[in-house]
Design a protein around this motif. Structure first.
Motif, mmCIF file in Angstrom:
data_model
loop_
_atom_site.group_PDB
_atom_site.id
_atom_site.type_symbol
_atom_site.label_atom_id
_atom_site.label_comp_id
_atom_site.label_asym_id
_atom_site.label_seq_id
_atom_site.Cartn_x
_atom_site.Cartn_y
_atom_site.Cartn_z
ATOM 1 N N ALA A 40 -6.594 -7.284 4.034
ATOM 2 C CA ALA A 40 -6.594 -5.875 3.572
ATOM 3 C C ALA A 40 -5.985 -4.706 3.867
ATOM 4 O O ALA A 40 -6.554 -3.004 3.709
ATOM 5 C CB ALA A 40 -8.841 -5.151 4.059
ATOM 6 N N LEU A 41 -5.402 -4.890 4.942
ATOM 7 C CA LEU A 41 -3.881 -4.013 4.810
ATOM 8 C C LEU A 41 -2.679 -3.615 4.389
ATOM 9 O O LEU A 41 -1.973 -2.714 4.779
ATOM 10 C CB LEU A 41 -3.397 -4.835 6.467
ATOM 11 N N GLU A 42 -2.567 -3.941 3.257
ATOM 12 C CA GLU A 42 -1.874 -4.411 2.224
ATOM 13 C C GLU A 42 -1.591 -3.165 2.018
ATOM 14 O O GLU A 42 -0.075 -2.694 2.260
ATOM 15 C CB GLU A 42 -2.390 -5.541 1.423
ATOM 16 N N GLN A 43 -2.481 -2.075 0.473
ATOM 17 C CA GLN A 43 -2.363 -0.956 0.626
ATOM 18 C C GLN A 43 -2.057 -0.156 1.973
ATOM 19 O O GLN A 43 -0.911 1.333 1.721
ATOM 20 C CB GLN A 43 -3.604 -0.662 0.274
ATOM 21 N N SER A 44 -2.166 0.236 3.277
ATOM 22 C CA SER A 44 -2.123 0.947 4.205
ATOM 23 C C SER A 44 -0.553 1.331 3.862
ATOM 24 O O SER A 44 0.086 2.144 4.655
ATOM 25 C CB SER A 44 -3.319 0.771 5.138
ATOM 26 N N PHE A 45 -0.681 -0.578 4.226
ATOM 27 C CA PHE A 45 1.208 -0.799 4.834
ATOM 28 C C PHE A 45 2.207 -0.159 3.954
ATOM 29 O O PHE A 45 3.525 0.348 4.393
ATOM 30 C CB PHE A 45 1.286 -2.272 5.010
ATOM 31 N N ARG A 46 2.141 0.253 2.410
ATOM 32 C CA ARG A 46 2.620 0.274 1.542
ATOM 33 C C ARG A 46 2.845 1.633 1.706
ATOM 34 O O ARG A 46 4.302 2.410 1.615
ATOM 35 C CB ARG A 46 2.021 0.105 0.169
ATOM 36 N N ASN A 47 2.035 2.661 1.583
ATOM 37 C CA ASN A 47 2.310 4.079 1.779
ATOM 38 C C ASN A 47 1.528 5.127 3.268
ATOM 39 O O ASN A 47 2.482 5.862 3.343
ATOM 40 C CB ASN A 47 1.335 4.341 1.070
ATOM 41 N N ASP A 48 0.521 4.297 4.101
ATOM 42 C CA ASP A 48 0.264 5.167 5.163
ATOM 43 C C ASP A 48 0.936 5.680 6.186
ATOM 44 O O ASP A 48 0.511 5.715 7.643
ATOM 45 C CB ASP A 48 -1.317 5.287 4.948
ATOM 46 N N VAL A 49 1.682 3.860 6.945
ATOM 47 C CA VAL A 49 1.759 3.092 8.570
ATOM 48 C C VAL A 49 3.577 3.576 8.392
ATOM 49 O O VAL A 49 4.558 3.823 8.218
ATOM 50 C CB VAL A 49 1.364 1.863 8.190
ATOM 51 N N ALA A 50 3.499 3.633 9.769
ATOM 52 C CA ALA A 50 4.309 3.813 10.478
ATOM 53 C C ALA A 50 4.834 3.312 11.961
ATOM 54 O O ALA A 50 3.532 3.233 12.346
ATOM 55 C CB ALA A 50 5.087 5.523 11.188
ATOM 56 N N VAL A 51 5.542 3.155 12.165
ATOM 57 C CA VAL A 51 5.463 2.217 13.723
ATOM 58 C C VAL A 51 6.541 2.576 14.574
ATOM 59 O O VAL A 51 7.697 2.894 14.544
ATOM 60 C CB VAL A 51 5.983 0.255 13.271
#
Length: 81
Positions: free
Chosen positions: A40-51
């Motif tokens: 379920a994290l896939e969509q967030s990893f594309r657009n919404d995440v910084a590390v």
């Protein structure tokens, strides 16, 4: 192995985990392994995440190495510069 802290918006997508342990040498590997564990994290990893690694924020450099015992946070990516 690093402990990764997830921002509150990601936790429901990762079985309500606040912290997860991941064996990863780079940001790319970290995100890939987390996505395999929690699809379920896939969509967030594309657009919404910084590390953030030890206080430095990476928005696009997924080849960045993760030192052992690093402090790692997945945070909301803020728009703008």
């Amino acid at each position: 192995m690093v402990e990764v802290t997830l921002w509150a918006g990601l936790r429901p997508l990762a079985e309500d985990q606040e912290h997860v342990m991941v064996e990863a040498a780079t940001i790319r590997e970290l995100l890939r392994k987390l996505q395999l564990r929690y699809p379920a994290l896939e969509q967030s990893f594309r657009n919404d995440v910084a590390v953030a690694i030890n206080g430095t924020i990476y928005r696009d450099d997924w080849s960045q190495k993760i030192p052992e015992d690093a402090e790692v946070y997945l945070i909301r990516r803020l728009p703008g510069g």
